[in-house]
Design an enzyme around this catalytic site. Structure first.
Site, PDB file in Angstrom:
ATOM      1  N   GLU A  37      -1.662  45.815-106.895  1.00  0.00           N
ATOM      2  CA  GLU A  37      -2.448  46.968-106.464  1.00  0.00           C
ATOM      3  C   GLU A  37      -2.145  48.227-107.274  1.00  0.00           C
ATOM      4  OE1 GLU A  37      -0.593  49.303-102.838  1.00  0.00           O
ATOM      5  OE2 GLU A  37      -0.864  47.185-102.293  1.00  0.00           O
ATOM      6  N   GLU A  65     -18.744  35.359 -95.606  1.00  0.00           N
ATOM      7  CA  GLU A  65     -19.541  34.976 -94.445  1.00  0.00           C
ATOM      8  C   GLU A  65     -21.041  35.205 -94.635  1.00  0.00           C
ATOM      9  OE1 GLU A  65     -17.586  37.201 -91.363  1.00  0.00           O
ATOM     10  OE2 GLU A  65     -16.205  35.562 -90.921  1.00  0.00           O
TER      11      GLU A  65
END
Length: 270
Positions: free
Chosen positions: A112, A81
């Protein structure tokens, strides 16, 4: 070192499957009300990070986020953004998720748990001592995140973390630890809920305050936003009307001539 993993402690609510819809929603909302107060307590740590970031950004440094699952997605979201909102190139704020971009939409099994991969991902971007690395891990134990932070710190790169478990291993791997204690989740262990919301709030604070500090905001306006659709052109035009006292038509011409609200305000009316 032993610590209590708050994100895994039992919910304060029992028999969720026996609740009616309104009770479920009211209970969730009651828990959500606690989040902003928990974030308030870590403002000193966030402030320290923003000041260190702005110092490095002025010298051409970058901000990197790393995370897995929900935490990784939130970092990618915040980074994505920045260009449309503040007009910075994509490479200045970078979000990296364990498992790569595929993991934004679909879970990548075991990604992960790899302690080496985050550093390889960061090296692909030529991370260096001008940059800052923020690891996001609700549990505070994610190997991908901790591995990347430890390697970065060993290379004298400033490191920080956003976690929901104070005293967790990730807090020991960084220079600045932001540990938001939101308490147990409404749905036991579901860290996409309060923990994820608190991470989003902290990320909003970090990136927005940073952009203000480096001059990407004037007054309370996004004067460097990219004019990629009619809504944003209209918003920018209205900012110029307000800033220069010209009519809408002239403001729109100025915006299109100069390419940004900031440039139009600096040039002024002819």
């Amino acid at each position: 070192m032993k610590y209590t993993k708050i994100t895994e402690t039992p919910s304060h609510y029992n028999d969720l499957d026996q609740m009616d819809t309104k009770t479920i929603l009211q209970s969730m909302n009651d828990e959500d009300k606690k989040i902003a107060f928990a974030v308030e307590k870590v403002i000193p740590q966030v402030s320290k990070l923003v000041d260190a970031l702005s110092e490095r950004f002025e010298k051409g440094g970058r901000l990197f986020y790393i995370g897995a699952g929900t935490s990784g997605r939130l970092g990618v979201l915040d980074a994505s953004e920045i260009p449309p909102t503040f007009g910075l190139p994509h490479e200045r704020v970078v979000g990296i998720i364990a498992g790569g971009d595929t993991a934004i939409r679909k879970a990548v099994e075991n990604a992960e748990d790899d302690t080496q991969q985050a550093w390889l991902d960061l090296k692909a971007h030529n991370i260096n001592t001008n940059d800052v690395l923020v690891g996001i891990a609700a549990s505070g134990t994610t190997p991908y995140v901790i591995g990347g932070l430890k390697m970065a710190r060993a290379e004298n790169i400033l490191t920080a973390c956003i976690t929901n478990n104070p005293g967790s291993p990730v807090t020991e791997a960084v220079d600045i630890a932001i540990a938001v204690n939101v308490g147990p989740e409404f749905l036991t262990g579901s860290t996409r809920m309060k923990s994820g919301t608190s991470q989003k709030l902290v990320l909003n604070m970090i990136s927005t305050a940073l952009m203000i500090k480096i001059g990407k905001v004037k007054g309370n306006k996004m004067v460097n936003m990219q004019l990629t659709n009619d809504k944003l052109v209209d918003r920018g035009t209205r900012y110029i009307v307000e800033g220069l006292g010209v009519d809408y038509e002239e403001a729109e011409k100025l915006l299109k001539t100069h390419g940004s609200v900031k440039n139009a305000l600096e040039a002024g009316p002819k």
